[in-house]
Scaffold this active site. Sequence first.
Site, PDB file in Angstrom:
ATOM      1  CB  CYS A  77      18.048 -11.426 133.728  1.00 23.82           C
ATOM      2  SG  CYS A  77      17.131  -9.909 134.034  1.00 23.82           S
ATOM      3  CB  CYS A  83      19.187  -4.262 134.783  1.00 23.48           C
ATOM      4  SG  CYS A  83      19.127  -4.187 136.579  1.00 23.48           S
ATOM      5  CB  CYS A  86      23.272  -9.135 137.639  1.00 25.21           C
ATOM      6  SG  CYS A  86      22.003  -9.685 138.777  1.00 25.21           S
ATOM      7  CB  CYS A 164      14.600  -8.571 140.275  1.00 22.90           C
ATOM      8  SG  CYS A 164      16.370  -8.660 140.624  1.00 22.90           S
ATOM      9  CD  GLN A 288      25.607  -9.603 155.873  1.00 20.63           C
ATOM     10  OE1 GLN A 288      25.417  -9.262 154.705  1.00 20.63           O
ATOM     11  NE2 GLN A 288      26.795  -9.520 156.428  1.00 20.63           N
ATOM     12  CE1 TYR A 317      34.765  -0.050 161.667  1.00 20.46           C
ATOM     13  CE2 TYR A 317      36.123  -1.974 162.107  1.00 20.46           C
ATOM     14  CZ  TYR A 317      36.011  -0.643 161.755  1.00 20.46           C
ATOM     15  OH  TYR A 317      37.137   0.085 161.488  1.00 20.46           O
ATOM     16  CB  CYS A 413      32.129  -6.360 152.078  1.00 16.08           C
ATOM     17  SG  CYS A 413      32.382  -4.675 152.652  1.00 16.08           S
TER      18      CYS A 413
END
Length: 457
Positions: A77, A83, A86, A164, A288, A317, A413
């Site tokens: 990239c 940026c 990432c 992107c 997602q 959840y 997560c």
Amino acid sequence: MKTSVPVQKNDKLEVIFEDLTHDGAGVAKINGFPIFVPRALPGEESTIKITKVKKNYAFGRLIETTKESEHRVEPPCPIFKECGGCQLQHLSYDGQLKHKQKHVMDVLSRIGGMNDVHVHPTLGMEEPWRYRNKAQVPFGEEEGGLVAGFYAERSHKIIDMDRCMIQQEENDEVVMLVKDIAKKYGVRGYDEEKHKGTLRHVVTRYGKNTGELMVVLVTKGKELPNKKNIVQDIRDSLPKVKSIVQNINPKRTNVIFGDKTEVLWGEEVIYDTIGDIKFAISARSFYQVNPTQTEVLYNKTLEFAGLSGNETVIDAYCGIGTISLFLAQRAKHVYGVEIVPEAISDAKKNAQLNGIENVDFAVGEAEKVMPWWYAQGIRADVIVVDPPRKGCDEELLETIVKMKPARVVYVSCNPATLARDLKYLEGRGYKTKEVQPVDMFPHTMHVETVTVIYREG
């Protein structure tokens, strides 16, 4: 005994990097004192310059690397260094998957005291680019011109961009098109400091398996100059578009969405599928962002749940019912609970959309609703939890222990809160059997895990 700080600002040092921080910086240590250096990789030997010194750690920058990691690659990239989207494009994909597995193992050991849990190799993607089905792109003004892109690392300065590499191409097309149309009609980008301007964000949602596209224009006020022309231009240029929506956010905030949403053209929702299940997605639905890996994650959840068709399952959840509906295909009955009323409304619609009847959804805090279900005589054979980054509330973990399910499947997560919660359950009659990391967000530091926990005896 207080130890003195072993480095000073502007020091030049030779270091060997040992690890990565949660935001992808290399970690080196001088006499046990950690120094964080952006874009350095574990195993590398480098000369660095100290840029900032704190009481317990310091920051530095790379001057020269004398020994590179075998996993170092050239980031594809062009704006990777500016940026903040990432963090790991300079680490080979194989290196990323290995690091994520190691990170999970390290955290389970350090926080959970668990050194004997089997952590599988991370499940990655065949093609780890162009995976995101949702873009949320801030718009602004710079030197009188409209800009749109992502924020620079640790700032709210917008890096103007056209493409992107982790967004699906359809999202890039929408952002470039809206930028051109906004310029054509003189629509001003939003100025965060002055709280002026019209267009704050463009949010795009793309159904990877249906090809349906939603465009959301987030504006500061209800007024949008040339609204009809803008809508017509979007429709003329994007044959896949099914929904054009305006969201109004008048507040001085960095939260993207305001409370009011209205459909400018088309449908209120678009549709997509994960496996055999179809989902309706509105502008603000949680869904997602990596549909390919979501299917991998949910199939692993289903496998760990070990359902034969006779089990009662509780999905704490549950969100818009994504995991609940997957589980319902193999369970006797599934009960889903979620604190957000709009999510439960979506979950009920999604169950109806798929003709799934062996599922019930309730609004409320899981730790309050689950004991009520228990009092009604509902006994869960399996409990599935998929909490936010802060992990499970202790009250919920207490409730799980009281309900005594044969197994718990924990979708996480955040490895740190996973380790903390597993430690709690391990001290109360449960045993962690195996952990499966899944790479939902290639080229970032994030890693999802699915863990199966059994009640001993």
